[in-house]
Design an enzyme around this catalytic site. Structure first.
Site: not given
Ligand code: CP
Ligand code: NVA
Length: 308
Positions: A107, A134, A137, A225, A266, A294
Site C-alpha cells: 500500500r 484500490h 477492494q 467513500d 469501503c 476483503r
Molecule cells: N477499505 C480499506 O482498504 O480499509 P483500510 O484502509 O482499513 O485497509
Molecule cells: N479513498 C480512500 C480509501 C481508503 C480505503 C483513501 O485513499 O484514503
C-alpha cells in the site's frame, strides 16, 4: 510472473475465476473460528510481506489472516521503518525482498512506486491501494454484490462523492464485469480521464450526472467513500466538505434508488459526513459483508498470483 496490480490490467476470465474461488473458499470455511486453518493449505511454507506506507485496518488484518488461514506466514512492514523511507530505491528494495519472501503486497502513495516494485521484483506484487486505484477492494465489492443480488452484469451502480482511487477501480470493474456506472459529484472532483476512457473503450461509458437525486434513479447499488482520502492534504478538508455536502448518501437519496438497492462503502467511513448512520446501519447496507469479503477475495488473489 503474475502480479495483481489493477482490475483493468488483469485478464477478465481470471477476475471471474478469482471471484468464484473466493466464494468457494468462503463457503468451505463455513463459520469455523477465524484462527483455524482452511482444509487446504496452499500457502504452506510461503512467506508474504505486507508493506504499508499509509495506515490500514482492513487491508492489513484481512491479508494477514487470509495468508495464515491458508497455511502461510506474513511479515508486516511499515514503509517509514524500512530503508525505503530513507533513500534506498524501490527497484533495489524489490530485488532484495524477492530473495526473502514469496509475495509482496504494498500500500503506497504514488502508482509509480507500485509499478517499479512490480517491474523489479522476481515474486508477485499485489496492489493494496495507491493514490490512483484500490483493486482488492472492488474485487470484494463485486463478490459482495453478487452474494446478495446475483450477477452484477448490466446492473446500475451509482457512485456519489469524490472521483477518487476507489471510484477508479469501480470504473475499471465496470469495463471488465460489464455493469453500468454513474458518477455523481462536483466537477472539481471528477474522476481521472484515464478510467473514464477505459470504461468507454470497454463499451461501458460512465454516465456523469451532477444531480445526485437524478443519478440514483433505478440504482441497484449506491456507493460512496470518504471525502478526504489519505493522500489528500488536510488543508483541503473544509473545501472538499463544502463541495461534497450535497452528495451525502442519506435516506432521502436512497429512497430515489430501487427499493432493494444495496449500499456499500469501503470503510473507514466518516459517519454523517459522506453517509448518514441511518443508511450505514440500515437494512440496505452491506458494509460489513464487504469488509469481511476483503478476506475471502484477497485469499483468492494471493492464490491466483502464486498459481496455487
Ligand atoms: N477499505 C480499506 O482498504 O480499509 P483500510 O484502509 O482499513 O485497509
Ligand atoms: N479513498 C480512500 C480509501 C481508503 C480505503 C483513501 O485513499 O484514503
Amino acid at each position: 510472473m503474475t502480479h495483481f496490480l489493477d482490475i483493468h490490467t488483469t485478464d477478465r476470465d481470471r477476475l471471474r475465476s478469482i471471484i468464484d474461488m473466493a466464494r468457494a473458499m468462503k463457503t468451505a470455511r463455513g463459520g469455523r473460528p477465524k484462527g483455524t486453518l482452511d482444509d487446504e493449505q496452499p500457502l504452506a511454507g510461503r512467506m508474504v510481506a505486507l508493506i504499508f506506507e499509509k495506515p490500514s485496518t482492513r487491508t492489513r488484518v484481512s491479508f494477514d489472516m487470509g495468508v495464515r488461514q491458508m497455511g502461510g506466514q506474513t511479515m508486516i512492514l511499515s514503509g517509514s521503518e524500512m530503508q525505503l523511507g530513507h533513500g534506498e530505491t524501490i527497484a533495489d528494495t524489490a530485488r532484495v525482498l524477492s530473495r526473502y519472501v514469496d509475495l509482496i503486497m504494498i500500500r503506497t502513495f504514488e502508482e509509480a512506486t507500485l509499478l517499479e516494485m512490480a517491474e523489479h521484483a522476481t515474486v508477485p506484487v499485489i496492489n493494496g491501494l495507491t493514490n490512483r486505484t484500490h483493486p482488492c477492494q472492488i474485487m470484494a465489492d463485486v463478490m459482495t454484490f453478487e452474494e446478495h443480488r446475483g450477477p452484477i452484469a448490466d446492473k446500475k451502480v451509482v457512485w456519489s462523492g469524490d472521483g477518487n482511487n476507489v471510484f477508479a477501480s469501480f470504473a475499471h470493474a465496470a469495463g471488465q464485469f460489464g455493469f453500468d456506472l454513474t458518477f455523481t459529484g462536483p466537477p472539481p472532483l471528477d474522476p481521472e480521464r484515464e478510467c473514464l476512457d477505459y470504461a468507454a473503450r470497454m463499451g461501458r461509458p460512465i454516465t456523469i450526472e451532477r444531480d445526485p437525486h437524478k443519478a440514483v434513479q433505478g440504482a441497484d447499488l449506491v456507493v460512496t467513500d470518504t471525502w478526504v482520502s489519505m493522500h489528500d492534504p488536510q488543508s483541503a478538508k473544509e473545501r472538499r466538505h463544502n463541495q461534497l455536502r450535497g452528495y451525502q448518501v442519506n435516506s432521502a437519496l436512497m429512497a430515489k434508488a430501487k427499493e432493494d438497492a444495496l449500499f456499500m462503502h469501503c470503510l473507514p467511513a466518516h459517519r454523517d459526513d459522506e453517509v448518514t448512520s441511518e443508511v450505514m446501519d440500515g437494512p440496505n447496507s452491506v458494509i460489513f459483508d464487504e469488509a469481511e469479503n476483503r478476506l475471502h477475495a484477497q485469499k483468492a488473489i494471493v492464490r491466483h498470483c502464486l498459481g496455487v
